[in-house]
Design a protein around this motif. Structure first.
Motif, PDB file in Angstrom:
ATOM      1  N   THR A 121       0.830  -1.207   0.000  1.00 18.62           N
ATOM      2  CA  THR A 121       0.000   0.000   0.000  1.00 18.62           C
ATOM      3  C   THR A 121       0.867   1.262   0.000  1.00 18.62           C
ATOM      4  N   MET A 160       0.408  -6.159  -8.590  1.00 20.23           N
ATOM      5  CA  MET A 160      -0.870  -6.052  -7.897  1.00 20.23           C
ATOM      6  C   MET A 160      -1.550  -7.413  -7.792  1.00 20.23           C
ATOM      7  N   ALA A 163       0.081  -9.389  -5.061  1.00 18.86           N
ATOM      8  CA  ALA A 163      -0.324  -8.901  -3.736  1.00 18.86           C
ATOM      9  C   ALA A 163      -1.737  -9.357  -3.386  1.00 18.86           C
ATOM     10  N   ILE A 164      -2.648  -9.311  -4.351  1.00 22.09           N
ATOM     11  CA  ILE A 164      -4.023  -9.762  -4.113  1.00 22.09           C
ATOM     12  C   ILE A 164      -4.050 -11.259  -3.829  1.00 22.09           C
ATOM     13  N   TYR A 194      -6.195  -2.136  -7.435  1.00 23.31           N
ATOM     14  CA  TYR A 194      -5.827  -1.664  -6.103  1.00 23.31           C
ATOM     15  C   TYR A 194      -7.047  -1.637  -5.189  1.00 23.31           C
ATOM     16  N   TYR A 197      -7.592  -5.086  -3.951  1.00 19.02           N
ATOM     17  CA  TYR A 197      -6.683  -5.404  -2.846  1.00 19.02           C
ATOM     18  C   TYR A 197      -7.216  -4.840  -1.529  1.00 19.02           C
TER      19      TYR A 197
END
Length: 293
Positions: A121, A160, A163-164, A194, A197
């Motif tokens: 983030t 991304m 990360a998700i 984003y 996420y």
């Protein structure tokens, strides 16, 4: 070969145009070319070298010393610096250099380091989004091509998705349900990812439907998924109707508590233009604030 004005170099490097002119005259640091109509411009090599110079200058190097170095040695000094901690502007400058050069190894290395240093983030807020904002100028002046945009957006998109994917699937079936999608004709997916996420990190049940989704399919998915919220992004003008007309149709056909919207084009609509069930999120912080209410 791209053509940059001195004001564009100022925007991208963070060094004032007045200062750049002094460096040019006093140290011969920049060597502008001229068009057939005698207009001064700078090319990709100038931009790359200036971004490296700016990084060294911001780290305390004297400009008189930097100016004595050939561009290759300036780049070597930057590589030495990147072994240590870098700040926001330095990360952004390195991403711009990698994008202009279509240098995947450098872009990947810098992006990975940003995420490791700042967390996902923090990387998005302080580096990735400011980077995207800066290169928006290059789009406006046609100094980057669709190839550059696809190159960098796909690499960011991969980060991304990783990360998700690292987030656990929500176990609470009673958690609020949100559908994330882009309207028909909308293809810019990074803000939507984003958002995915953030919703997943807060424990929401999410249904990610991605780009270019017809309105009828939003309606069907919302009914089947029993969605309470919709989240979508408007980056460019719609072709078949205005954003307000689209949101009014969406409001009439989908029964949800709230439709959350964000995106650059929405800033041009007056306050109160959107349906009452619509919540306009002007910034990333606004989405964070909504999620913790």
């Amino acid at each position: 070969m791209a053509h940059y004005s001195i004001k564009e170099l100022e925007h991208l490097s963070g060094i004032k145009a007045h200062t750049l002119r002094i460096w040019e005259q006093r140290y011969n640091l920049l060597q502008p070319k001229r068009t057939d109509t005698n207009i001064r411009y700078y090319d990709d090599a100038d931009l790359k070298n200036l971004l490296n110079v700016a990084l060294l200058y911001q780290e305390g190097y004297k400009i008189s010393k930097i100016a004595q170095l050939p561009p290759s040695q300036v780049a070597e000094e930057v590589l030495k610096l990147t072994e240590n901690e870098l700040g926001q502007e330095q990360f952004i400058n390195q991403l711009i250099v990698a994008m202009v050069e279509l240098d995947e190894a450098l872009f990947e290395r810098v992006l990975s380091r940003v995420i490791l240093t700042l967390g996902f983030t923090g990387a998005v807020r302080t580096v990735i989004y400011p980077f995207l904002h800066k290169i928006g100028l290059l789009w406006q002046t046609a100094n980057i091509t669709p190839a550059h945009e696809h190159f960098m957006s796909q690499l960011i998109r991969q980060k991304m998705l990783v990360a998700i994917d690292a987030l656990p699937l929500p176990q609470n079936q009673a958690a609020p349900r949100v559908i994330l999608f882009l309207p028909e004709g909308e293809l810019h997916e990074l803000a939507l990812l984003y958002g995915h996420y953030l919703f997943r990190a807060k424990g929401y049940q999410t249904l990610y439907l991605g780009q270019h989704l017809p309105l009828v399919d939003v309606q069907r998915a919302a009914n089947q998924f029993k969605a309470e919220f919709l989240f979508t992004v408007f980056t460019s003008a719609m072709q078949k109707m205005t954003v307000v007309e689209y949101l009014e149709q969406l409001n009439e056909t989908v029964n949800v508590k709230e439709i959350l919207i964000t995106g650059a084009i929405l800033q041009y609509y007056p306050e109160g233009a959107f349906p009452k069930t619509t919540h306009y999120l002007k910034t990333l912080d606004a989405l964070d604030a909504w999620l913790v209410k």
